[in-house]
Scaffold this motif. Structure first.
Motif, PDB file in Angstrom:
ATOM      1  N   UNK A  32       0.832  -1.203   0.000  1.00 55.84           N
ATOM      2  CA  UNK A  32       0.000   0.000   0.000  1.00 55.84           C
ATOM      3  C   UNK A  32       0.867   1.253   0.000  1.00 55.84           C
ATOM      4  N   UNK A  33       2.039   1.163   0.644  1.00 56.39           N
ATOM      5  CA  UNK A  33       3.044   2.230   0.573  1.00 56.39           C
ATOM      6  C   UNK A  33       4.237   1.661  -0.184  1.00 56.39           C
ATOM      7  N   UNK A  34       4.335   1.904  -1.483  1.00 51.22           N
ATOM      8  CA  UNK A  34       5.417   1.309  -2.284  1.00 51.22           C
ATOM      9  C   UNK A  34       6.781   1.895  -1.934  1.00 51.22           C
ATOM     10  N   UNK A  35       7.825   1.145  -2.248  1.00 54.49           N
ATOM     11  CA  UNK A  35       9.197   1.627  -2.054  1.00 54.49           C
ATOM     12  C   UNK A  35       9.388   2.929  -2.820  1.00 54.49           C
ATOM     13  N   UNK A  36       9.972   3.917  -2.151  1.00 56.75           N
ATOM     14  CA  UNK A  36      10.233   5.209  -2.772  1.00 56.75           C
ATOM     15  C   UNK A  36       9.154   6.247  -2.539  1.00 56.75           C
ATOM     16  N   UNK A  37       7.973   5.818  -2.084  1.00 55.62           N
ATOM     17  CA  UNK A  37       6.908   6.794  -1.863  1.00 55.62           C
ATOM     18  C   UNK A  37       7.229   7.659  -0.643  1.00 55.62           C
ATOM     19  N   UNK A  38       6.835   8.909  -0.713  1.00 52.11           N
ATOM     20  CA  UNK A  38       7.148   9.862   0.350  1.00 52.11           C
ATOM     21  C   UNK A  38       5.983   9.974   1.320  1.00 52.11           C
ATOM     22  N   UNK A  39       6.302   9.964   2.604  1.00 54.29           N
ATOM     23  CA  UNK A  39       5.265  10.109   3.632  1.00 54.29           C
ATOM     24  C   UNK A  39       4.908  11.576   3.823  1.00 54.29           C
ATOM     25  N   UNK A  40       3.707  11.854   4.283  1.00 56.09           N
ATOM     26  CA  UNK A  40       3.344  13.235   4.622  1.00 56.09           C
ATOM     27  C   UNK A  40       4.219  13.735   5.773  1.00 56.09           C
ATOM     28  N   UNK A  41       4.259  15.046   5.973  1.00 54.03           N
ATOM     29  CA  UNK A  41       4.997  15.585   7.120  1.00 54.03           C
ATOM     30  C   UNK A  41       4.451  15.034   8.439  1.00 54.03           C
ATOM     31  N   UNK A  42       5.276  15.085   9.475  1.00 55.99           N
ATOM     32  CA  UNK A  42       4.880  14.538  10.773  1.00 55.99           C
ATOM     33  C   UNK A  42       3.581  15.166  11.277  1.00 55.99           C
ATOM     34  N   UNK A  43       3.447  16.477  11.108  1.00 55.39           N
ATOM     35  CA  UNK A  43       2.240  17.153  11.595  1.00 55.39           C
ATOM     36  C   UNK A  43       0.990  16.592  10.914  1.00 55.39           C
ATOM     37  N   UNK A  44       1.094  16.360   9.594  1.00 55.65           N
ATOM     38  CA  UNK A  44      -0.048  15.835   8.843  1.00 55.65           C
ATOM     39  C   UNK A  44      -0.374  14.408   9.281  1.00 55.65           C
ATOM     40  N   UNK A  45       0.664  13.581   9.468  1.00 56.62           N
ATOM     41  CA  UNK A  45       0.442  12.221   9.936  1.00 56.62           C
ATOM     42  C   UNK A  45      -0.239  12.214  11.301  1.00 56.62           C
ATOM     43  N   UNK A  46       0.223  13.085  12.176  1.00 61.51           N
ATOM     44  CA  UNK A  46      -0.352  13.149  13.519  1.00 61.51           C
ATOM     45  C   UNK A  46      -1.826  13.528  13.459  1.00 61.51           C
ATOM     46  N   UNK A  47      -2.166  14.491  12.597  1.00 63.82           N
ATOM     47  CA  UNK A  47      -3.554  14.932  12.486  1.00 63.82           C
ATOM     48  C   UNK A  47      -4.430  13.833  11.891  1.00 63.82           C
ATOM     49  N   UNK A  48      -3.929  13.172  10.841  1.00 63.16           N
ATOM     50  CA  UNK A  48      -4.727  12.151  10.160  1.00 63.16           C
ATOM     51  C   UNK A  48      -4.938  10.910  11.024  1.00 63.16           C
ATOM     52  N   UNK A  49      -3.937  10.579  11.854  1.00 61.05           N
ATOM     53  CA  UNK A  49      -4.007   9.356  12.649  1.00 61.05           C
ATOM     54  C   UNK A  49      -4.432   9.628  14.094  1.00 61.05           C
TER      55      UNK A  49
END
Length: 236
Positions: free
Chosen positions: A27-44
């Motif tokens: 679902x997260x392929x090699x090379x894909x970029x994660x959202x910034x930490x702030x965005x991850x924290x908000x989404x999760x």
């Protein structure tokens, strides 16, 4: 009777498990970029502290890579991974492995057994080899497939130890959960005596210090499992 204390995973553990699953499932392929930490924290719906510590753990496990000016990206864990990566893969989906993973484990096990047997024949004392016999006795005396599998693992782990290589036993131990599961499948299909026979044959060749014979036997009984002639790819 005592009951074991129950504990729930921490938010960081849940965060790590979710991203591991997304990476291993593709679902997260090699090379894909994660959202910034702030965005991850908000989404999760977790704190940035949880996200930061979780990303650090995933990076140490070889799943993520911090790239300058690019942020955090999914790493090629097959190239960057370590023993922690291996443990995470073993635990993925509760340790339920697919056909490719089982075949890979059997192939690695074959290579490790060749190394362990060679060192045991060359360097193990007679007393050390006798201790292997005690583990063999435990397999034969096991009343269930689960106990026989545990005893078989004890035999293989002791075999790795008596050769004197300090790393091989650690690698063996990292494979314990899936290897135990596969031996249980084997015993359920073919019976505990079949496992005893395989191990007894190997043990007799070790006691005779017959390296060529022991190496040949490893290839014979593991190739039967790898090829599927002795079916363990699917649970009975």
């Amino acid at each position: 009777m005592e009951f074991v204390k129950l504990s729930s995973p921490s938010l960081k553990d849940l965060f790590v498990q979710q991203l591991q699953g997304m990476i291993l499932s593709g679902a997260l392929p090699v090379g894909s970029r994660l959202p910034p930490e702030r965005t991850l924290a908000e989404q999760m719906h977790v704190s940035r502290t949880v996200v930061n510590s979780g990303l650090s753990e995933l990076s140490e496990q070889g799943f993520l890579e911090v790239r300058p000016r690019q942020g955090t990206c999914v790493a090629d864990y097959r190239r960057r991974g370590n023993l922690s990566t291996l443990v995470a893969i073993m635990q993925y989906k509760g340790g339920v492995l697919g056909r490719d993973e089982i075949r890979s484990i059997l192939e690695v096990r074959r290579a490790l057994e060749h190394l362990a047997v060679e060192r045991a024949v060359r360097y193990a004392s007679d007393e050390a080899l006798e201790r292997l016999g005690e583990a063999l006795t435990q397999i034969a005396a096991s009343p269930s497939a689960e106990q026989a599998a545990e005893a078989a693992f004890a035999f293989q782990h002791e075999l790795a130890l008596v050769g004197g290589n300090s790393i091989v036993p650690l690698i063996y131990y990292s494979f314990k959960p899936p290897v135990i599961a596969l031996w249980v499948r084997f015993c359920n299909r073919y019976g505990i005596p079949a496992l005893v026979n395989n191990t007894q044959t190997l043990y007799s060749l070790l006691r005779a210090r017959d390296l060529e014979g022991a190496s040949r036997w490893i290839d014979i009984y593991l190739e039967q499992a790898i090829s599927g002639n002795q079916q363990i790819y699917e649970a009975p």
